[in-house]
Design a protein around this motif. Structure first.
Motif, PDB file in Angstrom:
ATOM      1  N   CYS A  19       0.829  -1.196   0.000  1.00  0.00           N
ATOM      2  CA  CYS A  19       0.000   0.000   0.000  1.00  0.00           C
ATOM      3  C   CYS A  19       0.869   1.253   0.000  1.00  0.00           C
ATOM      4  O   CYS A  19       0.454   2.294   0.491  1.00  0.00           O
ATOM      5  N   ALA A  20       2.045   1.153  -0.523  1.00  0.00           N
ATOM      6  CA  ALA A  20       2.982   2.270  -0.484  1.00  0.00           C
ATOM      7  C   ALA A  20       2.521   3.415  -1.380  1.00  0.00           C
ATOM      8  O   ALA A  20       1.888   3.204  -2.411  1.00  0.00           O
ATOM      9  N   HIS A  21       2.839   4.605  -0.965  1.00  0.00           N
ATOM     10  CA  HIS A  21       2.528   5.811  -1.726  1.00  0.00           C
ATOM     11  C   HIS A  21       3.417   5.854  -2.963  1.00  0.00           C
ATOM     12  O   HIS A  21       4.544   5.360  -2.943  1.00  0.00           O
ATOM     13  N   VAL A  22       2.940   6.456  -4.049  1.00  0.00           N
ATOM     14  CA  VAL A  22       3.690   6.488  -5.304  1.00  0.00           C
ATOM     15  C   VAL A  22       4.795   7.547  -5.307  1.00  0.00           C
ATOM     16  O   VAL A  22       5.660   7.529  -6.166  1.00  0.00           O
ATOM     17  N   ILE A  23       4.765   8.454  -4.357  1.00  0.00           N
ATOM     18  CA  ILE A  23       5.802   9.483  -4.240  1.00  0.00           C
ATOM     19  C   ILE A  23       6.847   8.982  -3.246  1.00  0.00           C
ATOM     20  O   ILE A  23       6.509   8.398  -2.221  1.00  0.00           O
ATOM     21  N   SER A  24       8.104   9.237  -3.534  1.00  0.00           N
ATOM     22  CA  SER A  24       9.196   8.716  -2.714  1.00  0.00           C
ATOM     23  C   SER A  24       9.131   9.236  -1.273  1.00  0.00           C
ATOM     24  O   SER A  24       8.647  10.337  -1.027  1.00  0.00           O
ATOM     25  N   PRO A  25       9.628   8.434  -0.325  1.00  0.00           N
ATOM     26  CA  PRO A  25       9.622   8.857   1.076  1.00  0.00           C
ATOM     27  C   PRO A  25      10.381  10.164   1.312  1.00  0.00           C
ATOM     28  O   PRO A  25       9.976  10.982   2.140  1.00  0.00           O
ATOM     29  N   ALA A  26      11.475  10.385   0.588  1.00  0.00           N
ATOM     30  CA  ALA A  26      12.261  11.609   0.777  1.00  0.00           C
ATOM     31  C   ALA A  26      11.434  12.853   0.450  1.00  0.00           C
ATOM     32  O   ALA A  26      11.473  13.846   1.185  1.00  0.00           O
ATOM     33  N   VAL A  27      10.672  12.806  -0.626  1.00  0.00           N
ATOM     34  CA  VAL A  27       9.832  13.947  -1.004  1.00  0.00           C
ATOM     35  C   VAL A  27       8.641  14.063  -0.058  1.00  0.00           C
ATOM     36  O   VAL A  27       8.254  15.157   0.343  1.00  0.00           O
ATOM     37  N   ARG A  28       8.062  12.925   0.333  1.00  0.00           N
ATOM     38  CA  ARG A  28       6.916  12.967   1.248  1.00  0.00           C
ATOM     39  C   ARG A  28       7.287  13.589   2.593  1.00  0.00           C
ATOM     40  O   ARG A  28       6.472  14.259   3.216  1.00  0.00           O
ATOM     41  N   ARG A  29       8.519  13.368   3.053  1.00  0.00           N
ATOM     42  CA  ARG A  29       8.957  13.969   4.325  1.00  0.00           C
ATOM     43  C   ARG A  29       9.019  15.494   4.233  1.00  0.00           C
ATOM     44  O   ARG A  29       8.817  16.188   5.226  1.00  0.00           O
ATOM     45  N   GLN A  30       9.289  16.035   3.056  1.00  0.00           N
ATOM     46  CA  GLN A  30       9.376  17.490   2.866  1.00  0.00           C
ATOM     47  C   GLN A  30       8.010  18.143   2.672  1.00  0.00           C
ATOM     48  O   GLN A  30       7.869  19.351   2.831  1.00  0.00           O
ATOM     49  N   ALA A  31       7.019  17.340   2.310  1.00  0.00           N
ATOM     50  CA  ALA A  31       5.724  17.879   1.869  1.00  0.00           C
ATOM     51  C   ALA A  31       4.925  18.499   3.009  1.00  0.00           C
ATOM     52  O   ALA A  31       4.959  18.036   4.141  1.00  0.00           O
ATOM     53  N   GLN A  32       4.194  19.541   2.659  1.00  0.00           N
ATOM     54  CA  GLN A  32       3.220  20.181   3.538  1.00  0.00           C
ATOM     55  C   GLN A  32       1.872  19.544   3.222  1.00  0.00           C
ATOM     56  O   GLN A  32       1.169  19.973   2.313  1.00  0.00           O
ATOM     57  N   TRP A  33       1.490  18.519   3.962  1.00  0.00           N
ATOM     58  CA  TRP A  33       0.310  17.715   3.651  1.00  0.00           C
ATOM     59  C   TRP A  33      -0.994  18.487   3.820  1.00  0.00           C
ATOM     60  O   TRP A  33      -1.987  18.175   3.172  1.00  0.00           O
ATOM     61  N   ASP A  34      -1.019  19.465   4.686  1.00  0.00           N
ATOM     62  CA  ASP A  34      -2.265  20.182   4.953  1.00  0.00           C
ATOM     63  C   ASP A  34      -2.453  21.406   4.069  1.00  0.00           C
ATOM     64  O   ASP A  34      -3.414  22.143   4.221  1.00  0.00           O
ATOM     65  N   LEU A  35      -1.573  21.613   3.126  1.00  0.00           N
ATOM     66  CA  LEU A  35      -1.631  22.794   2.263  1.00  0.00           C
ATOM     67  C   LEU A  35      -2.486  22.488   1.031  1.00  0.00           C
ATOM     68  O   LEU A  35      -2.134  21.653   0.209  1.00  0.00           O
ATOM     69  N   SER A  36      -3.632  23.155   0.905  1.00  0.00           N
ATOM     70  CA  SER A  36      -4.572  22.873  -0.175  1.00  0.00           C
ATOM     71  C   SER A  36      -4.350  23.798  -1.372  1.00  0.00           C
ATOM     72  O   SER A  36      -3.718  24.854  -1.261  1.00  0.00           O
ATOM     73  N   VAL A  37      -4.909  23.402  -2.494  1.00  0.00           N
ATOM     74  CA  VAL A  37      -4.835  24.204  -3.711  1.00  0.00           C
ATOM     75  C   VAL A  37      -5.482  25.565  -3.487  1.00  0.00           C
ATOM     76  O   VAL A  37      -4.937  26.607  -3.863  1.00  0.00           O
ATOM     77  N   SER A  38      -6.650  25.574  -2.848  1.00  0.00           N
ATOM     78  CA  SER A  38      -7.364  26.842  -2.638  1.00  0.00           C
ATOM     79  C   SER A  38      -6.589  27.783  -1.711  1.00  0.00           C
ATOM     80  O   SER A  38      -6.601  28.999  -1.897  1.00  0.00           O
ATOM     81  N   GLU A  39      -5.886  27.222  -0.739  1.00  0.00           N
ATOM     82  CA  GLU A  39      -5.080  28.043   0.173  1.00  0.00           C
ATOM     83  C   GLU A  39      -3.914  28.697  -0.569  1.00  0.00           C
ATOM     84  O   GLU A  39      -3.645  29.881  -0.405  1.00  0.00           O
ATOM     85  N   VAL A  40      -3.227  27.912  -1.401  1.00  0.00           N
ATOM     86  CA  VAL A  40      -2.110  28.445  -2.181  1.00  0.00           C
ATOM     87  C   VAL A  40      -2.616  29.451  -3.202  1.00  0.00           C
ATOM     88  O   VAL A  40      -1.966  30.469  -3.459  1.00  0.00           O
TER      89      VAL A  40
END
Length: 173
Positions: A19-40
């Motif tokens: 069930c692994a995510h398709v994006i690499s763990p290194a990039v996922r660690r940097q990601a702002q998960w709560d940042l939405s398109v509408s907010e940006v």
């Protein structure tokens, strides 16, 4: 007992790995998960340089001399990053990839998951309406197989309820 514990641990690792995510763990660690398109979209300069992971459906693609730009309708994603809920969206965004992406493959209607750095915004029109698109510089891009071409994995993690479900609502082990 030790052998049983190792077997259960190995099975758990294999189950979670499927069930692994398709994006690499290194990039996922940097990601702002709560940042939405509408907010940006409301304040793109404030979020410039932040890494986000958004999924959606390609609306159009354009090959430029320096990059390929995909217009994407954001859609909520499952645990793997695959767009799932086709009835809700935070809006549209542009994914700018330095590579040449063949727009016959990255065609309208295809599902993608994009990890990228917020690079600002671009004003375009949706029909006759001016629209501000958040722009991502692509770090990783995953093109999902089309449903008709996708072979259904009988052990896919989205096919069965999570393991805890069985303990609360099922018969347990």
């Amino acid at each position: 007992m030790k052998r049983f514990t190792l077997t259960v641990l190995a099975a758990l690792i294999l189950f979670l790995g499927g069930c692994a995510h398709v994006i690499s763990p290194a990039v996922r660690r940097q990601a702002q998960w709560d940042l939405s398109v509408s907010e940006v979209q409301k304040n793109p300069d404030y979020y410039r340089g932040k890494v986000v992971i958004w999924s959606g459906r390609i609306l159009s693609g354009e090959n430029l001399s320096t990059a390929t730009v995909l217009e994407i309708l954001q859609l909520p994603a499952d645990r793997q990053g695959r767009p799932r809920d086709f009835t809700r969206s935070e809006g549209r965004f542009l994914a700018r990839d330095k590579r040449f992406l063949d727009t016959a493959l990255y065609a309208p209607g295809r599902l993608v998951t994009v990890a990228g750095t917020v690079a600002g915004a671009e004003r375009r029109r949706v029909g006759q309406v001016p629209y501000t698109y958040p722009v991502l510089d692509v770090l990783e891009l995953h093109l999902w197989p089309q449903e008709s071409q996708r072979v259904r994995d009988p052990y896919a993690c989205d096919r069965y309820p999570p393991i805890w479900w069985h303990f609360y609502f099922g018969h347990g082990w």
